[in-house]
Write an enzyme that holds these catalytic residues in place. Structure first.
Site, PDB file in Angstrom:
ATOM      1  N   ASP A   1      -9.000  -5.440  -5.243  1.00  0.00           N
ATOM      2  CA  ASP A   1      -8.602  -4.299  -4.415  1.00  0.00           C
ATOM      3  C   ASP A   1      -9.365  -3.044  -4.853  1.00  0.00           C
ATOM      4  O   ASP A   1      -9.222  -2.591  -5.990  1.00  0.00           O
ATOM      5  CB  ASP A   1      -7.092  -4.084  -4.556  1.00  0.00           C
ATOM      6  CG  ASP A   1      -6.526  -3.061  -3.576  1.00  0.00           C
ATOM      7  OD1 ASP A   1      -7.317  -2.344  -2.939  1.00  0.00           O
ATOM      8  OD2 ASP A   1      -5.295  -2.985  -3.460  1.00  0.00           O
TER       9      ASP A   1
ATOM     10  N   SER B   1       0.842  -1.194   0.000  1.00  0.00           N
ATOM     11  CA  SER B   1       0.000   0.000   0.000  1.00  0.00           C
ATOM     12  C   SER B   1       0.888   1.259   0.000  1.00  0.00           C
ATOM     13  O   SER B   1       1.698   1.422  -0.917  1.00  0.00           O
ATOM     14  CB  SER B   1      -0.958  -0.025   1.186  1.00  0.00           C
ATOM     15  OG  SER B   1      -1.966   0.937   1.031  1.00  0.00           O
TER      16      SER B   1
ATOM     17  N   HIS C   1      -7.374  -5.686  -0.813  1.00  0.00           N
ATOM     18  CA  HIS C   1      -6.169  -4.894  -0.572  1.00  0.00           C
ATOM     19  C   HIS C   1      -5.159  -5.616   0.326  1.00  0.00           C
ATOM     20  O   HIS C   1      -3.955  -5.537   0.106  1.00  0.00           O
ATOM     21  CB  HIS C   1      -6.567  -3.555   0.036  1.00  0.00           C
ATOM     22  CG  HIS C   1      -5.458  -2.559   0.116  1.00  0.00           C
ATOM     23  ND1 HIS C   1      -4.704  -2.182  -0.974  1.00  0.00           N
ATOM     24  CD2 HIS C   1      -4.961  -1.855   1.172  1.00  0.00           C
ATOM     25  CE1 HIS C   1      -3.797  -1.293  -0.609  1.00  0.00           C
ATOM     26  NE2 HIS C   1      -3.926  -1.081   0.690  1.00  0.00           N
TER      27      HIS C   1
END
Length: 713
Positions: free
Chosen positions: A657, A566, A689
């Site tokens: 995601d 991320s 995610h």
């Protein structure tokens, strides 16, 4: 009862089971846990909630299809009652830890809970056009259309439109939807207010506004919310138990109008006040997570509520703490029963720089004490209270979790020193091989001075940040290094045990786990120093941390790799572009690579604005970015530096995601391939995610280990 999960690799699911124990405290220096010989698997169980007396257990089983939701009431020896709630009444009960709220009333005859509102009827069509009346599923000459699209709450909430409030009567099995709540509110975290004789009882809940639209809420505490109360009309049945009168339109009162965020409501044991958490620092600034504050409001004993209730600060937002002092509150949940017997002291877990600690908070005086051991560098998490004693778990990057039992040294002398006893437990047993591998490791938390203090606008931003360094005890020559970077950016890597990172350590790597400025746990000024400076301040902090351990001779500078997911992936791809000769390999999990394309597809476009522009990002946020905005986003993105990248890079991407859509990672990876950089992509078609389904997690870290081994020979 200990609820435990274990990855089931073959089924690609988490296996959940329950292990019971009987606790007897024999002296201040001895506690005995009598464990059941075997655990009980909780197949299909979504939630378990004991009743206030502890004599009953609610078990909820959410369906995986269109079947009814199952409510079961268990006594100590058998199933007492079972109810099946059809989809026409409501969908799945929320068990997500955020909207989730299940509350027994005091006489244990009613349960309030949060479930998905029933889906609206789909329009029906046949070959003549629109068909009046709903089509039956098995009609062969007509079909159901899609109807109007309804917004969801983003990542982790696919298929979830509207959490709503319901009450079930456990005598009749009848379910009532609580009326009068605005459709623009999504509700959660419901609790019954303490009963007052001859007065209708209140439900207190949290409401999140969907106006003007729903933005992603997972990990995002910057969504405004408030505490509301609704009076539920009750009457006493012949069995002297509570029952519901008509649930037509009820009056809803906003209890926290003067503050932008209020959640996790918790009544005091005597029912005289409510304590709640607030993420007002996050809401007001726009950052997705920030320093929490704790507040209380008095609860009227006469049952007369008003929306102008005075909010009392218990723990304010801490901007900048002195060294070694309480850095502020960073609390992700409350216990269901957090109170000591004095009725005013709460026990909770909170981040304290790179550690998680246990705090006692006197909600009347505001006194905050760190009661878990402070000198080990371990992280602690409170599980539950046993009277005035604490059951907790502690661990470190090289020590598997250990159950601890905490008790006050001497109540008679009013001392506040806590004594922590080891508990022998079958829960965290691991093989001799794992134990041996971990025994050869050591760790420490290193202070990293800020390099360019002159650039810091606040005192907190100039204070040192931290990195957790894990290495081998036998250090004839430094091992290859993996730099590990958390996402967010406003989260934190804790000094707790991580199976995945312990695996990488066992392969012969040192780990440098960096909590760059902007991380949680270091005060609000340090956190707010990052928005507007992503891609520069955070990148420089990581490089400073790497140089720090190189200068100490702890790592081999020719064998450094980097791993992040991320925003950690954002930093990973920035680092291999901005410092191309520093890294021999990289691994990026669902990385943010191109903000100018992400802003149009993510469930949190406001994040792109706030992190790129800083405080003004909240006010200029728009669903239609200008050319100037898109240029600015591109200038902050890793893809700007892609022409300089040399490090072979592996990408691990979740196709479902919604937070960092897979297109961004694929674009960056393809661009690397186009430039001749060795690239590997593993795409997990059903992962979101986090990429945390058991098989995906297993394959991810196995491949990361192999990839880094290959380039660190």
């Amino acid at each position: 009862m200990f609820l435990i999960s274990q990855p089931n690799l073959l089924a690609n699911k988490k296996r959940k089971f329950m292990l019971s124990t009987s606790i007897s405290k024999e002296s201040n220096n001895n506690v005995n846990f009598q464990w059941a010989p075997f655990p009980v698997e909780m197949t299909g169980v979504s939630i378990t909630v004991p009743s206030p007396s502890g004599s009953k257990l609610l078990v909820i089983r959410n369906p995986e299809n269109e079947s009814p939701t199952q409510f079961e009431i268990w006594s100590s020896s058998r199933l007492e009652k079972e109810f099946r709630i059809p989809q026409s009444t409501h969908g799945s009960v929320y068990a997500d830890g955020w909207f989730e709220g299940i509350s027994w009333n005091s006489d244990e005859s009613l349960i309030a809970y949060v479930a998905e509102e029933p889906s609206p009827c789909k329009p029906s069509f046949d070959c003549q056009g629109y068909k009046q009346g709903a089509a039956k599923d098995k009609e062969c000459m007509s079909w159901k259309g899609q109807g109007d699209w309804e917004e969801e709450w983003g990542e982790c909430y696919a298929g979830k439109r509207q959490p709503a409030l319901f009450v079930i009567n456990l005598n009749s099995g009848k379910v009532h939807a609580v009326k009068g709540i605005a459709k623009s509110l999504s509700v959660g975290q419901v609790v019954w207010a303490p009963p007052v004789e001859s007065i209708d009882q209140y439900l207190v809940f949290v409401g999140w506004s969907a106006d003007p639209r729903k933005l992603g809420i997972k990990y995002c505490y910057n969504r405004p919310c408030a505490l509301y109360a609704v009076k539920v009309p009750l009457y006493k049945s012949e069995a002297a138990q509570s029952d519901l009168k008509s649930m037509e339109e009820l009056t809803v009162v906003n209890l926290t109008q003067s503050i932008s965020s209020a959640f996790f409501p918790q009544f005091s044991p005597d029912g005289k006040f409510i304590v709640f958490l607030s993420a007002k620092a996050s809401v007001d600034s726009g950052v997705h997570s920030a320093t929490d504050s704790l507040h209380r409001i008095d609860w009227p004993t006469d049952g007369k509520l008003c929306s102008s209730t005075k909010i009392i600060d218990v723990i304010p937002v801490v901007n900048c703490a002195e060294d070694g002092q309480f850095p502020g509150l960073y609390c992700s949940s409350f216990l269901s029963k957090p109170w000591l017997s004095d009725g005013c002291t709460m026990i909770l877990s909170s981040y304290w720089r790179s550690c998680q600690v246990i705090l006692s908070v006197n909600v009347l005086s505001g006194e905050v004490l760190r009661i878990s051991t402070a000198d080990s560098g371990f992280s602690w998490n409170v599980l539950t209270l046993d009277g005035d004693n604490i059951i907790a778990v502690c661990s470190s990057p090289i020590d598997v979790p250990q159950i601890k039992y905490g008790c006050l040294e001497d109540k008679a002398t009013n001392t506040t020193a806590w004594h922590w006893l080891n508990v022998s437990s079958p829960i965290f047993k691991c093989s001799e091989k794992v134990t041996s591998l971990l025994s050869h490791l050591q760790f420490g938390i290193t202070q990293i001075p800020v390099k360019d203090v002159s650039d810091c606008l606040t005192k907190g931003a100039a204070k040192s940040f931290e990195a957790i360094f894990v290495s081998s005890k036998v250090n004839n020559a430094p091992d290859p290094l993996i730099v590990v970077l958390h996402g967010g950016p406003h989260s934190v890597s804790l000094s707790s045990f991580s199976k995945s990172l312990a695996f990488l350590s066992s392969l012969g790597f040192s780990l440098l786990i960096v909590n760059y400025r902007g991380s949680l746990g270091f005060g609000e000024e340090a956190l707010q120093s990052l928005p507007g400076k992503i891609g520069s301040q955070d990148v420089n902090d990581v490089l400073t941390a790497i140089d720090h351990v190189i200068e100490k001779g702890l790592v081999n500078p020719s064998k450094i790799t980097v791993l992040g997911g991320s925003h950690g992936g954002f930093l990973t791809t920035h680092l291999i572009g901005q410092a191309p000769d520093k890294f021999v390999a990289a691994a990026a999990r669902n990385p943010v690579c191109n903000l100018s394309s992400m802003v149009a597809t993510t469930d949190i476009p406001d994040w792109c604005y706030v992190e790129s522009y800083g405080s003004k990002g909240k006010t200029i946020f728009t669903e239609a970015p200008s050319a100037e905005h898109l240029t600015h986003f591109y200038s902050k993105s890793p893809i700007l530096h892609i022409s300089k990248v040399k490090a072979p890079t592996i990408f691990l991407l979740g196709a479902q995601d919604l937070r960092v859509p897979v297109s961004g990672g694929l674009q960056y990876a393809r661009a690397l391939k186009e430039r001749g950089v060795e690239t590997k992509i593993i795409l997990f078609p059903n992962d979101i995610h986090a990429i945390e389904r058991p098989q995906s997690d297993f394959e991810s870290f196995l491949n990361i280990g192999v990839w880094f081994k290959k380039y660190c020979k």
